[in-house]
Design an enzyme around this catalytic site. Structure first.
Site, mmCIF file in Angstrom:
data_model
loop_
_atom_site.group_PDB
_atom_site.id
_atom_site.type_symbol
_atom_site.label_atom_id
_atom_site.label_comp_id
_atom_site.label_asym_id
_atom_site.label_seq_id
_atom_site.Cartn_x
_atom_site.Cartn_y
_atom_site.Cartn_z
ATOM 1 C CE LYS A 20 31.747 61.957 -13.766
ATOM 2 N NZ LYS A 20 30.863 61.100 -14.923
ATOM 3 C CB THR A 21 27.686 67.399 -15.148
ATOM 4 O OG1 THR A 21 28.753 66.742 -15.480
ATOM 5 C CG2 THR A 21 27.949 68.922 -15.316
ATOM 6 C CE LYS A 42 33.644 66.758 -17.828
ATOM 7 N NZ LYS A 42 33.298 65.632 -16.651
ATOM 8 N N GLY A 126 35.513 64.378 -12.457
ATOM 9 C CA GLY A 126 36.256 63.459 -13.531
ATOM 10 C C GLY A 126 35.280 63.249 -14.556
ATOM 11 C CB ALA A 127 35.993 61.975 -17.804
ATOM 12 N N GLY A 128 33.559 59.937 -16.387
ATOM 13 C CA GLY A 128 33.082 58.561 -16.241
ATOM 14 C C GLY A 128 33.504 58.132 -14.980
#
Length: 239
Positions: A20-21, A42, A126-128
């Site tokens: 994602k990053t 983030k 997002g995260a995950g």
């Protein structure tokens, strides 16, 4: 002065550690190269590394560099924690508590910049995946829904991507009021070609998904192979 509603994309993954990053950085660099000012946010990051004597988030570093090194990194990510766990668990491992209000309020800074014309577009990472926990009460999907930006799904180009991506799209459609999806980016995580599914995953996904596959990113590619109009895919946030 007329205040324009902020435009942005919420970048999620079909799983954890799918790039994602990296994809967010490619989008930010692409837009910056066009002369646009790209806000990057983030809500929380965990799994810090030591760099030049300081503990930093690699994700935050990438977002900061890709957006032109013009933003305050504490605004890019107001909450960072050491352990590579879900943010609320990582915070707790340090004897802290994740600030649920700040997860949301941290976006206000970027919305204000965008509304006043100082930022052309916001990328939220997002995260995950969508159902990855952000706190004891919140999932990534909750933030995506509240922020209101269309989802961009980063999908790891490997065996299993069809199931994982379809599950992500089903979740987006079914979660509470539903989440709009701008499209999918297929991302190579490895230079190895022994996974023969990589050659057919695009066509299989395209035939089964009701949203477009916007790009295929080669392993550690520094730019998109074909130009994508990210600004036109962005939607207005609701906060």
């Amino acid at each position: 002065m007329d205040r324009k509603p902020p435009k942005g994309l919420f970048i999620t993954g079909n799983n954890t550690a799918v790039g994602k990053t990296h994809v967010s950085g490619l989008i930010a660099r692409s837009l910056t190269a066009q002369g646009l000012r790209v806000g990057v946010y983030k809500p929380a990051a965990s799994g810090l590394i030591e760099l030049d004597g300081q503990w930093v988030s690699e994700d935050v570093q990438t977002l900061w560099q890709s957006s032109g090194k013009i933003w305050d990194r504490s605004r890019i990510c107001p909450q960072t924690f050491h352990a590579p766990l879900a943010p609320h668990l990582s915070a707790r491992a340090e004897g802290k508590e994740l600030d649920r209000v700040l997860l949301r309020r941290g976006l206000d800074y970027w919305n204000e910049l965008a509304s006043s014309g100082q930022c052309d577009m916001i990328l939220v990472e997002g995260a995950g995946g969508l159902m990855s926990p952000m706190s004891d009460e919140d999932y990534v999907a909750d933030l995506a829904l509240e922020f209101g930006f269309p989802l961009l799904v980063v999908a790891a180009n490997r065996l299993g991507v069809i199931n994982e991506t379809l599950q992500t799209l089903i979740t987006a459609k079914a979660y509470r009021q539903g989440l709009s999806v701008a499209g999918i980016v297929l991302n190579d995580l490895s230079p190895e070609l022994d996974d023969v599914s990589r050659a057919s995953n695009w066509a299989e996904l395209a035939s089964r998904c009701d949203v477009s596959i916007l790009a295929h990113v080669g392993y550690q590619a520094e730019q998109f192979a074909a130009e994508v109009d990210w600004l036109s895919l962005a939607g207005a946030g609701t906060r």
